[in-house]
Design a protein around this motif. Sequence first.
Motif, mmCIF file in Angstrom:
data_model
loop_
_atom_site.group_PDB
_atom_site.id
_atom_site.type_symbol
_atom_site.label_atom_id
_atom_site.label_comp_id
_atom_site.label_asym_id
_atom_site.label_seq_id
_atom_site.Cartn_x
_atom_site.Cartn_y
_atom_site.Cartn_z
ATOM 1 N N VAL A 24 0.848 -1.186 0.000
ATOM 2 C CA VAL A 24 0.000 0.000 0.000
ATOM 3 C C VAL A 24 0.885 1.238 0.000
ATOM 4 C CG1 VAL A 24 -1.917 1.181 1.137
ATOM 5 C CG2 VAL A 24 -1.612 -1.289 1.465
ATOM 6 N N SER A 25 0.734 2.106 -0.983
ATOM 7 C CA SER A 25 1.471 3.371 -0.971
ATOM 8 C C SER A 25 0.634 4.438 -0.281
ATOM 9 C CB SER A 25 1.823 3.805 -2.394
ATOM 10 O OG SER A 25 0.663 3.979 -3.184
ATOM 11 N N GLY A 26 1.308 5.420 0.304
ATOM 12 C CA GLY A 26 0.582 6.427 1.078
ATOM 13 C C GLY A 26 -0.199 5.781 2.205
ATOM 14 N N ALA A 27 0.440 4.842 2.892
ATOM 15 C CA ALA A 27 -0.294 3.951 3.795
ATOM 16 C C ALA A 27 -0.733 4.604 5.089
ATOM 17 C CB ALA A 27 0.558 2.726 4.100
ATOM 18 N N GLN A 59 13.563 8.226 2.479
ATOM 19 C CA GLN A 59 14.881 7.835 2.974
ATOM 20 C C GLN A 59 15.647 6.918 2.031
ATOM 21 O OE1 GLN A 59 16.256 9.230 5.736
ATOM 22 N NE2 GLN A 59 14.398 10.484 5.587
ATOM 23 N N GLY A 60 15.201 6.832 0.796
ATOM 24 C CA GLY A 60 15.931 6.001 -0.156
ATOM 25 C C GLY A 60 15.049 5.572 -1.299
ATOM 26 N N SER A 61 15.585 4.751 -2.163
ATOM 27 C CA SER A 61 14.864 4.256 -3.329
ATOM 28 C C SER A 61 13.644 3.446 -2.901
ATOM 29 C CB SER A 61 15.795 3.383 -4.176
ATOM 30 O OG SER A 61 15.063 2.576 -5.077
ATOM 31 N N VAL A 62 12.471 3.809 -3.414
ATOM 32 C CA VAL A 62 11.263 3.048 -3.110
ATOM 33 C C VAL A 62 11.404 1.623 -3.629
ATOM 34 C CG1 VAL A 62 8.776 2.870 -3.539
ATOM 35 C CG2 VAL A 62 9.813 5.105 -3.100
ATOM 36 N N ARG A 63 11.972 1.504 -4.797
ATOM 37 C CA ARG A 63 12.123 0.183 -5.418
ATOM 38 C C ARG A 63 12.992 -0.727 -4.562
ATOM 39 N NH1 ARG A 63 12.839 -0.187 -11.934
ATOM 40 N NH2 ARG A 63 13.113 -2.438 -12.179
ATOM 41 N N ASP A 109 -2.615 1.559 -5.009
ATOM 42 C CA ASP A 109 -1.825 2.726 -5.372
ATOM 43 C C ASP A 109 -2.552 4.026 -5.061
ATOM 44 O OD1 ASP A 109 0.165 4.318 -6.352
ATOM 45 O OD2 ASP A 109 -0.250 3.925 -8.463
ATOM 46 N N ASN A 110 -1.987 4.803 -4.130
ATOM 47 C CA ASN A 110 -2.464 6.150 -3.844
ATOM 48 C C ASN A 110 -1.501 7.220 -4.342
ATOM 49 O OD1 ASN A 110 -4.860 5.552 -2.124
ATOM 50 N ND2 ASN A 110 -3.338 4.624 -0.780
ATOM 51 N N VAL A 111 -0.336 6.803 -4.856
ATOM 52 C CA VAL A 111 0.761 7.734 -5.087
ATOM 53 C C VAL A 111 1.176 7.829 -6.549
ATOM 54 C CG1 VAL A 111 3.177 8.216 -4.531
ATOM 55 C CG2 VAL A 111 1.622 7.441 -2.739
ATOM 56 N N GLY A 112 1.301 6.694 -7.238
ATOM 57 C CA GLY A 112 1.799 6.699 -8.599
ATOM 58 C C GLY A 112 3.316 6.867 -8.636
ATOM 59 N N GLY A 113 3.834 7.264 -9.785
ATOM 60 C CA GLY A 113 5.250 7.578 -9.919
ATOM 61 C C GLY A 113 6.167 6.432 -9.555
ATOM 62 N N ASP A 114 7.168 6.728 -8.697
ATOM 63 C CA ASP A 114 8.168 5.725 -8.362
ATOM 64 C C ASP A 114 7.581 4.562 -7.559
ATOM 65 O OD1 ASP A 114 7.733 7.241 -6.072
ATOM 66 O OD2 ASP A 114 9.862 7.593 -5.653
ATOM 67 N N HIS A 115 6.450 4.786 -6.878
ATOM 68 C CA HIS A 115 5.810 3.692 -6.149
ATOM 69 C C HIS A 115 5.203 2.667 -7.113
ATOM 70 C CE1 HIS A 115 6.265 6.352 -2.693
ATOM 71 N NE2 HIS A 115 5.863 5.376 -1.909
ATOM 72 N N LEU A 116 4.582 3.148 -8.174
ATOM 73 C CA LEU A 116 4.035 2.233 -9.166
ATOM 74 C C LEU A 116 5.155 1.462 -9.861
ATOM 75 C CD1 LEU A 116 1.739 1.041 -10.817
ATOM 76 C CD2 LEU A 116 1.776 3.090 -12.259
ATOM 77 N N SER A 173 1.447 12.001 -6.128
ATOM 78 C CA SER A 173 2.787 12.504 -6.433
ATOM 79 C C SER A 173 2.797 13.376 -7.680
ATOM 80 C CB SER A 173 3.761 11.336 -6.615
ATOM 81 O OG SER A 173 3.444 10.588 -7.782
ATOM 82 N N GLN A 174 1.744 13.310 -8.485
ATOM 83 C CA GLN A 174 1.719 14.030 -9.749
ATOM 84 C C GLN A 174 0.662 15.130 -9.812
ATOM 85 O OE1 GLN A 174 1.441 11.074 -12.949
ATOM 86 N NE2 GLN A 174 2.538 9.619 -11.646
ATOM 87 N N TYR A 175 -0.109 15.320 -8.743
ATOM 88 C CA TYR A 175 -1.242 16.243 -8.816
ATOM 89 C C TYR A 175 -0.829 17.692 -9.018
ATOM 90 C CZ TYR A 175 -4.381 12.498 -7.260
ATOM 91 O OH TYR A 175 -5.109 11.342 -7.160
ATOM 92 N N ASN A 176 0.341 18.070 -8.527
ATOM 93 C CA ASN A 176 0.740 19.475 -8.597
ATOM 94 C C ASN A 176 1.893 19.730 -9.554
ATOM 95 O OD1 ASN A 176 -1.108 20.560 -6.522
ATOM 96 N ND2 ASN A 176 0.034 19.200 -5.163
ATOM 97 N N THR A 177 2.208 18.743 -10.393
ATOM 98 C CA THR A 177 3.258 18.947 -11.387
ATOM 99 C C THR A 177 2.754 19.875 -12.491
ATOM 100 O OG1 THR A 177 2.562 16.959 -12.574
ATOM 101 C CG2 THR A 177 4.324 16.716 -10.951
ATOM 102 N N GLU A 178 3.681 20.614 -13.101
ATOM 103 C CA GLU A 178 3.307 21.597 -14.115
ATOM 104 C C GLU A 178 3.540 21.113 -15.537
ATOM 105 O OE1 GLU A 178 4.471 25.643 -13.328
ATOM 106 O OE2 GLU A 178 4.855 25.167 -11.221
ATOM 107 N N GLY A 179 4.039 19.912 -15.695
ATOM 108 C CA GLY A 179 4.270 19.365 -17.025
ATOM 109 C C GLY A 179 4.159 17.864 -16.987
#
Length: 340
Positions: free
Chosen positions: A154-157, A204-208, A224-231, A251-257
Amino acid sequence: MTAVQSTQIQLVSRPTGWPTHENFRTVTVELPELEPGQVRVVNEFVSVDPYMRGRMNDVKSYVPPFALNETMTGGAVGRVVESTSDEHPVGSLVSHQLGWRDVAQADAAQFRVMEALDGVPSSAYLGILGMTALTAYVGLQDIAHLRDGDVVFVSGAAGAVGSAVGQIARILGASRVIGSAGSAEKVELLTSKYGFDAAFDYKQGSVREQLAEAAPDGIDVYFDNVGGDHLEAALAEFRDGGRAALCGAISQYNTEGPTPGPNNMANIVTRGLSLVGFTVGNYLDRFPSFAQEMGTWLREGRVQFDETVVDGIENTVDAFLGMLRGENTGKMVVRVGTGS
């Protein structure tokens, strides 16, 4: 007769990147007398949720965007103070979608009368007894098709949905539940209170790498609540036939591109994975069974929940921004009046 006023928060401009206070304004609205079949409700708590950020953009989605210069909406719970509906007597506790205001008034059909549970605050109907935990319930059962013995990530647990996912997964037979969170304190809470078998701080480090260490034999289900590197990490650790319930991508809701996608999408094919996105509004028929089971689990002490409470309708924007920054533990709610 003294006029009844409602303090309401409106969206006045569409954010680019992170929202700011300049995107909102607070107004005072004078409410008309009730028409037949209407109710007036003094809100006790209103909800702020990640999906609201998406609705601030003028893009096609599963629900229309928030309109500019109109009052925001969202989950809320309160008490009926005036009614012309026999089904909604004065004093009733109701849940509804007319949040971001202290007093709500509309047709009675927009308000659901709730049965209070002893020792459970009314705010719980916005979280563990509401759409938040229903999302966890549906995602695990209807989307990811959780099976006895599954290993679940679970991401964003430590958030409201994630903490419910972990606990429901254990109740429904998961053999191991792993969570990610954004601080050492939240990681400790996952294992000490919410029953996660393992958890890690994604800052604190690589999610993977951290997921591989926590799940040496792989995972079967990813919520998945986060996306990105967690997915991307989940795709790397899935066993054959793994299933993902894609609920959010905060993780992507406020990105500008555009943001880069996972670099290991081929695993979907080679491992026979199923990735299914969903929104809980399409599964409201599951609410009665959810409410019955969750009520039982709460009474039996099998489910725990936390809330982060911000006081004052005037501080709703602060609560919303804090939730997006991950400042909440469990459900973020705004206490409007005398709710407890």
